[in-house]
Scaffold this active site. Structure first.
Site, PDB file in Angstrom:
ATOM      1  N   ARG A 117     -24.646  61.693 -60.823  1.00  0.00           N
ATOM      2  CA  ARG A 117     -23.391  61.638 -59.913  1.00  0.00           C
ATOM      3  C   ARG A 117     -22.933  60.865 -58.713  1.00  0.00           C
ATOM      4  O   ARG A 117     -22.357  61.292 -57.921  1.00  0.00           O
ATOM      5  CB  ARG A 117     -23.339  63.300 -59.698  1.00  0.00           C
ATOM      6  CG  ARG A 117     -23.211  64.142 -60.837  1.00  0.00           C
ATOM      7  CD  ARG A 117     -22.879  65.499 -60.489  1.00  0.00           C
ATOM      8  NE  ARG A 117     -22.734  66.705 -61.443  1.00  0.00           N
ATOM      9  CZ  ARG A 117     -23.836  67.186 -62.128  1.00  0.00           C
ATOM     10  NH1 ARG A 117     -24.879  67.257 -61.356  1.00  0.00           N
ATOM     11  NH2 ARG A 117     -23.710  67.889 -62.881  1.00  0.00           N
ATOM     12  N   LYS A 139     -13.424  48.878 -57.010  1.00  0.00           N
ATOM     13  CA  LYS A 139     -13.310  49.273 -58.499  1.00  0.00           C
ATOM     14  C   LYS A 139     -14.157  48.913 -59.296  1.00  0.00           C
ATOM     15  O   LYS A 139     -15.008  47.615 -59.317  1.00  0.00           O
ATOM     16  CB  LYS A 139     -11.938  48.295 -58.536  1.00  0.00           C
ATOM     17  CG  LYS A 139     -10.715  48.751 -58.207  1.00  0.00           C
ATOM     18  CD  LYS A 139      -9.648  48.055 -58.824  1.00  0.00           C
ATOM     19  CE  LYS A 139      -8.250  48.503 -58.431  1.00  0.00           C
ATOM     20  NZ  LYS A 139      -7.121  47.506 -58.922  1.00  0.00           N
ATOM     21  N   GLU A 181      -7.806  33.718 -58.045  1.00  0.00           N
ATOM     22  CA  GLU A 181      -7.598  34.709 -57.510  1.00  0.00           C
ATOM     23  C   GLU A 181      -7.648  34.624 -55.927  1.00  0.00           C
ATOM     24  O   GLU A 181      -7.051  35.419 -55.338  1.00  0.00           O
ATOM     25  CB  GLU A 181      -8.873  35.678 -57.743  1.00  0.00           C
ATOM     26  CG  GLU A 181      -9.139  36.439 -59.086  1.00  0.00           C
ATOM     27  CD  GLU A 181      -8.414  37.626 -59.013  1.00  0.00           C
ATOM     28  OE1 GLU A 181      -7.544  38.008 -58.417  1.00  0.00           O
ATOM     29  OE2 GLU A 181      -8.451  38.343 -60.246  1.00  0.00           O
ATOM     30  N   LYS A 223      -8.331  40.988 -48.556  1.00  0.00           N
ATOM     31  CA  LYS A 223      -8.588  42.107 -49.474  1.00  0.00           C
ATOM     32  C   LYS A 223      -9.182  43.118 -48.620  1.00  0.00           C
ATOM     33  O   LYS A 223      -8.853  44.485 -48.884  1.00  0.00           O
ATOM     34  CB  LYS A 223      -9.614  41.650 -50.477  1.00  0.00           C
ATOM     35  CG  LYS A 223      -9.836  42.793 -51.540  1.00  0.00           C
ATOM     36  CD  LYS A 223     -10.068  42.587 -52.842  1.00  0.00           C
ATOM     37  CE  LYS A 223     -10.226  43.913 -53.840  1.00  0.00           C
ATOM     38  NZ  LYS A 223     -10.704  43.477 -55.486  1.00  0.00           N
ATOM     39  N   GLU A 233      -5.867  52.833 -54.559  1.00  0.00           N
ATOM     40  CA  GLU A 233      -4.545  52.111 -55.126  1.00  0.00           C
ATOM     41  C   GLU A 233      -3.531  53.221 -55.273  1.00  0.00           C
ATOM     42  O   GLU A 233      -2.783  53.194 -56.228  1.00  0.00           O
ATOM     43  CB  GLU A 233      -4.896  51.449 -56.416  1.00  0.00           C
ATOM     44  CG  GLU A 233      -3.810  50.391 -56.782  1.00  0.00           C
ATOM     45  CD  GLU A 233      -4.391  49.572 -57.938  1.00  0.00           C
ATOM     46  OE1 GLU A 233      -3.765  49.804 -58.823  1.00  0.00           O
ATOM     47  OE2 GLU A 233      -5.512  48.930 -57.814  1.00  0.00           O
ATOM     48  N   ARG A 237      -2.300  48.570 -52.429  1.00  0.00           N
ATOM     49  CA  ARG A 237      -3.406  47.947 -53.159  1.00  0.00           C
ATOM     50  C   ARG A 237      -3.017  47.216 -54.434  1.00  0.00           C
ATOM     51  O   ARG A 237      -3.377  46.368 -54.770  1.00  0.00           O
ATOM     52  CB  ARG A 237      -4.752  48.861 -53.008  1.00  0.00           C
ATOM     53  CG  ARG A 237      -5.930  48.054 -53.913  1.00  0.00           C
ATOM     54  CD  ARG A 237      -7.092  48.884 -53.740  1.00  0.00           C
ATOM     55  NE  ARG A 237      -8.243  48.188 -54.440  1.00  0.00           N
ATOM     56  CZ  ARG A 237      -9.465  48.517 -54.372  1.00  0.00           C
ATOM     57  NH1 ARG A 237      -9.808  49.629 -53.829  1.00  0.00           N
ATOM     58  NH2 ARG A 237     -10.025  47.607 -55.031  1.00  0.00           N
ATOM     59  N   ASN A 241      -2.779  43.079 -57.704  1.00  0.00           N
ATOM     60  CA  ASN A 241      -2.671  42.883 -59.068  1.00  0.00           C
ATOM     61  C   ASN A 241      -1.325  41.998 -59.708  1.00  0.00           C
ATOM     62  O   ASN A 241      -1.197  41.760 -60.791  1.00  0.00           O
ATOM     63  CB  ASN A 241      -2.489  44.276 -59.858  1.00  0.00           C
ATOM     64  CG  ASN A 241      -3.535  45.221 -59.780  1.00  0.00           C
ATOM     65  OD1 ASN A 241      -4.772  44.624 -59.841  1.00  0.00           O
ATOM     66  ND2 ASN A 241      -3.491  46.545 -59.578  1.00  0.00           N
ATOM     67  N   HIS A 244      -1.524  40.461 -63.065  1.00  0.00           N
ATOM     68  CA  HIS A 244      -2.611  41.081 -63.788  1.00  0.00           C
ATOM     69  C   HIS A 244      -2.205  41.831 -65.005  1.00  0.00           C
ATOM     70  O   HIS A 244      -2.834  41.977 -66.246  1.00  0.00           O
ATOM     71  CB  HIS A 244      -3.607  42.120 -63.070  1.00  0.00           C
ATOM     72  CG  HIS A 244      -4.462  41.138 -61.929  1.00  0.00           C
ATOM     73  ND1 HIS A 244      -4.219  40.373 -61.051  1.00  0.00           N
ATOM     74  CD2 HIS A 244      -5.931  41.193 -61.911  1.00  0.00           C
ATOM     75  CE1 HIS A 244      -5.272  39.761 -60.514  1.00  0.00           C
ATOM     76  NE2 HIS A 244      -6.252  40.414 -60.974  1.00  0.00           N
ATOM     77  N   HIS A 248      -3.812  40.652 -68.204  1.00  0.00           N
ATOM     78  CA  HIS A 248      -4.751  41.824 -69.007  1.00  0.00           C
ATOM     79  C   HIS A 248      -4.173  41.760 -70.333  1.00  0.00           C
ATOM     80  O   HIS A 248      -5.020  41.961 -71.461  1.00  0.00           O
ATOM     81  CB  HIS A 248      -4.533  43.026 -68.365  1.00  0.00           C
ATOM     82  CG  HIS A 248      -5.490  43.279 -67.100  1.00  0.00           C
ATOM     83  ND1 HIS A 248      -5.429  44.395 -66.452  1.00  0.00           N
ATOM     84  CD2 HIS A 248      -6.330  42.421 -66.490  1.00  0.00           C
ATOM     85  CE1 HIS A 248      -6.314  44.148 -65.354  1.00  0.00           C
ATOM     86  NE2 HIS A 248      -7.000  43.004 -65.290  1.00  0.00           N
ATOM     87  N   HIS A 261     -11.174  35.700 -67.293  1.00  0.00           N
ATOM     88  CA  HIS A 261     -10.226  36.642 -66.357  1.00  0.00           C
ATOM     89  C   HIS A 261      -9.530  35.688 -65.468  1.00  0.00           C
ATOM     90  O   HIS A 261      -8.125  35.942 -65.505  1.00  0.00           O
ATOM     91  CB  HIS A 261     -10.896  37.801 -65.553  1.00  0.00           C
ATOM     92  CG  HIS A 261     -10.083  38.537 -64.479  1.00  0.00           C
ATOM     93  ND1 HIS A 261      -9.037  39.642 -65.282  1.00  0.00           N
ATOM     94  CD2 HIS A 261     -10.201  38.592 -63.259  1.00  0.00           C
ATOM     95  CE1 HIS A 261      -8.547  39.892 -64.314  1.00  0.00           C
ATOM     96  NE2 HIS A 261      -9.110  39.397 -63.087  1.00  0.00           N
TER      97      HIS A 261
END
Length: 359
Positions: A117, A139, A181, A223, A233, A237, A241, A244, A248, A261
């Site tokens: 956990r 993330k 990026e 960032k 997010e 935030r 992206n 993206h 993606h 990527h």
């Protein structure tokens, strides 16, 4: 060494940036318990694993070497991390160390979020893309065959250690992918940085130490500020992206094996800028300006040949920014002024997809 802080109250942590940190930084001092698991991949292990482990010699330090590549960013690979932790008797006071690029960082972070956990983890990114983006912000995720990063959690690292010397061994293609990026931060919130990147374009590609260090620092600074304002997010935030959603879709369509990527994000950002101009928000000159910059860094500016507008729409419908059945996109109202919105003319999106898919 230059240091930044990601300010998240009790979850705040430092980003250290400098040359030679793998062999000089007192990493063991940042481990709370006496157990460490260093997870890396087959490419990075022969280069840097021994140097990192030597900094942890007085602890129980176990290692796990995984296969390299985005196609291995799966639940099956994640299971190997859990198996290794349990086989070596790691408790909930253990610390995981992610030594590698974005794939390793994302998987190790997700494993740390889940194991018993939640346990501590440290990011030691070895690609430019991971140094300027994925290692910062918490993330973590693995991919699903139908969508990238669809299974994951927010789990902040205890520390991000960026050794700029590791970029000496980074393949040119991966260096360029990281620069995609980097330029994103200029597009969405830092026009002065964007202009600086244009003036230092050749220096960055030739691995000028001063230029790369400054680019990493400015990217992490941008960032860190965004993450501190919106950790999970819920708002701004999502601006990180840019490109993206399109990117993606490209990665998913190509099976996470053909495009890096950063390459997919490069084309995706150009598509987002193109669509913003189609909406009348931007001077179309920025399309050519960005295209020229991406080409100078040998990044792709066209979509894979088999892709169609219909396929893009099908894959983008699974994007995490979809809310109540509406696809939200990150677009630009001006250089440095980004917005996340579903309030756009769908015909502008259709024209963008057709323009990029029309070969």
């Amino acid at each position: 060494m230059r240091t930044l802080q990601v300010a998240l109250a009790e979850r705040s942590y430092d980003i250290h940036i400098g040359a030679g940190l793998l062999s000089t930084f007192p990493l063991a001092d940042r481990v709370c318990g006496n157990q460490v698991m260093v997870v890396t991949n087959e490419t990075i292990a022969p280069l840097y694993l021994e140097a990192l482990v030597s900094r942890l010699s007085h602890l129980q330090c176990d290692t796990l070497v995984l296969p390299d590549g985005e196609r291995f960013k799966t639940l099956d690979t994640l299971e190997r991390i859990f198996d290794a932790l349990m086989a070596h008797g790691h408790s909930r006071t253990t610390t995981l160390v992610a030594l590698g690029g974005g794939v390793i960082g994302d998987m190790v972070g997700f494993a740390a979020a889940c194991y018993q956990r939640g346990v501590d983890f440290i990011q030691v990114p070895t690609t430019l893309l991971a140094q300027v983006d994925s290692s910062v912000g918490g993330k973590t995720a693995v991919n699903h065959p139908r969508g990238k990063n669809m299974i994951g959690a927010f789990h902040q690292p205890n520390l991000v250690l960026i050794d700029t010397d590791v970029l000496d061994t980074l393949p040119e293609r991966e260096l360029a992918a990281g620069l995609a990026e980097v330029i994103k931060y200029g597009l969405i919130r830092d026009p002065a940085f964007y202009q600086w990147l244009e003036t230092r374009s050749a220096d960055l590609l030739s691995r000028d130490k001063e230029a790369l260090s400054e680019a990493i620092y400015r990217s992490c600074l941008n960032k860190a500020q965004v993450v501190a304002d919106d950790e999970t997010e819920q708002g701004n935030r999502a601006l990180l992206n840019l490109g993206h959603t399109f990117g993606h879709a490209i990665e998913t369509a190509t099976g996470y094996s053909e495009w890096l990527h950063g390459e997919a994000v490069a084309t995706g950002m150009l598509m987002a800028v193109y669509m913003s101009a189609e909406l009348g928000w931007l001077d179309r000159a920025l399309i050519n300006r960005l295209r020229d910059q991406l080409r100078a860094w040998k990044l792709p500016t066209a979509v894979p040949a088999p892709m169609t507008p219909a396929q893009f729409m099908e894959l983008m419908a699974l994007d995490k920014k979809v809310q109540n059945g509406r696809l939200r996109l990150v677009l630009l109202r001006a250089l440095g002024d980004a917005v996340v919105t579903a309030d756009y003319d769908p015909q502008a999106l259709q024209r963008t997809l057709e323009a990029f898919c029309d070969r």
